[in-house]
Design an enzyme around this catalytic site. Sequence first.
Site, short mmCIF file in Angstrom:
data_model
loop_
_atom_site.label_atom_id
_atom_site.label_comp_id
_atom_site.label_asym_id
_atom_site.label_seq_id
_atom_site.Cartn_x
_atom_site.Cartn_y
_atom_site.Cartn_z
CB THR A 130 27.59 -13.40 5.80
OG1 THR A 130 28.57 -14.42 5.85
CG2 THR A 130 27.69 -12.53 7.02
CB THR A 177 27.93 -15.61 8.80
OG1 THR A 177 28.16 -16.37 7.61
CG2 THR A 177 29.06 -15.89 9.77
O1 DON Z 1 33.46 -14.35 9.28
C1 DON Z 1 33.81 -14.25 8.11
O2 DON Z 1 34.62 -13.43 7.72
C2 DON Z 1 33.18 -15.20 7.10
N1 DON Z 1 32.83 -16.44 7.73
C3 DON Z 1 32.02 -14.51 6.47
C4 DON Z 1 31.39 -15.33 5.38
C5 DON Z 1 30.62 -14.54 4.41
O3 DON Z 1 30.51 -13.34 4.49
C6 DON Z 1 29.98 -15.30 3.31
N2 DON Z 1 29.06 -14.47 2.58
N3 DON Z 1 29.07 -14.11 1.48
#
Ligand code: DON
Length: 581
Positions: free
Chosen positions: A392, A410
């Site tokens: 993200t 993301t």
């Molecule tokens: O929306 C969410 O909470 C997750 N899909 C976020 C994913 C995320 O932050 C991955 N990164 N490190």
Amino acid sequence: MRHLLPTLVLALSCALAVNAQALDATAPAFPLDAGSARNLPVLAQHGMVVAQERRAARIGRDILRQGGNAVDAAVAVGFALAVTLPQAGNVGGGGFMLVHLAKGNRTIAIDYREMAPVNTATTVFLDANGNFDPKLSQQSVLGTGVPGTVAGLALAEHNYGSGHFTLAQLVAPAIKLAHDGFKVDDGLALSLHYGAARLRRYPSSAAIFLHPDGTPLVAGDRLVERDLATTLQAIADKGPDGFYRGPVAEKLVAAIRAGGGHMSLDDLGSYKAIVRAPVTGTYRGHTIVAMPPPSSGGVHIVQILNILEGYNLASYGAQSAKTIHLMAEAMKLAYADRSKYLGDPDFFHVPVAGLTSKLYAAKLRANIDPDHARPALDIAPGHPAPYESPQTTHFDVVDAEGNAVSNTYTLNFFYGLGEVAPGTGVLLNNELDDFAARPGVANAFGLVGGAANAPGPRKRPLSSMAPTMVFDSEGHLELVTGTPGGSRIITMIVEIISDMIDFHMNIQEAVEAPRFHDQWLPDILFCERGFSPDTLNLLSAMGHHVKIVPAFGSAESIAVEGSELQGATDPRQRGTWAAGY
Ligand code: DON
């Protein structure tokens, strides 16, 4: 946070001395355009963009310089990152944006989270025996939600842009980079190295990101994204319709259908970004403004801070065992509530006011043992008042008028599903893994949930993304922040806010401070390296199951102090950048 200026001014020369990237023989002390020096933010006077990638940050800064406002710049950064930070920047994913408007002193939230196709059964991610099959949500197009980014950025520009730029003008720098290509730097090379195995599965992805022999592009190679340039041109020409209808939409649907998914042209054509009221709270006289459901971010940041407000953390000290213990206990309670009460507010009543009330926090606090960790199994979701509701990326913009944008978006995993929809240059997301596939079964981030976050037609999966702003007691903006990190996003933001308010760290120190995280289940206190072994031993003796893990997050932030903008980039990622003027 107002005590920092003398230290920063004194230290500025050292900052310049140690940060070779910031050195430019002809440049004055201001503006700075740099990755941060250790413990010292980058300073600017008029406007600033902080992002995970240098080219995109500079594109936003240039829009500000040309008279654009924070939203114009954010939209340009959002499209540019889709090209320059393909592992997370996107047009095929979704996210959340907070916009602070200096005129009227108000902040609004834009929800452009992905949505499940109308043909989505509650059981979509279960195998024939009714068991959760993570391959379905994480490695197949069944996990792909209707992308929200293009609708979200276009809505932001239409409603809150300065009016001096057309959407086409803001997309133009991204189109040029995608069409002409640009030199892969270390950060992108490393992410391609890690992502290669997943990209290799799809010829459409391999053709863009890998050499003909299947090895990933390396630093110094040129990344050219011609199909993405064509898709972006369609958006420039036709607005969101260039993406959600016509040839791009048809190719997206074809790719998803070919993989056994159910997304239709109607799902794409009816997608809407939504303007929502942010979640607000207070912490020791500061106002916290954060993302409402379908993100859980704002609710739980406010809830955890409410619990912590009852403790004199300043007297226990930053990163002391006592402070970490109390914070971890508060975190567990919030994540237990998350599993029961949080979901898409258009389908499920989320008791936001109950969860964020000081009274409820006081009840939860009363059950925290100051000396012993409560085992996760002894904790269950509480009883808030019902009616009162790896990848993200995050970037921030503050402009000369005091408008600000905090944006997290993301594809879920690194490069999302790994599949570029053929002919579009668009990486598909696998965001629907954020649903609770079955009650009590963990998703990729170890998060559990129930009915509130079950998959369903046109539902938005619950998120932890938490673009956040903090205002002082007189209503002046003092912090814009956010980070990637899945379930750990919420606790990272809590720690940054507490480090600044309780422990008087400057924003760069707060971003760099070692991080810890407890999400109730699994019953583990995750700690980055950097805590003293004595502290960790004390925490273990209190009953915490301490586990040392690699560094996490990429918390890009801007603090505002008087007329000075202080940009802090996260040193945990290569290539993070603050561009001010
Ligand atoms: O929306 C969410 O909470 C997750 N899909 C976020 C994913 C995320 O932050 C991955 N990164 N490190």
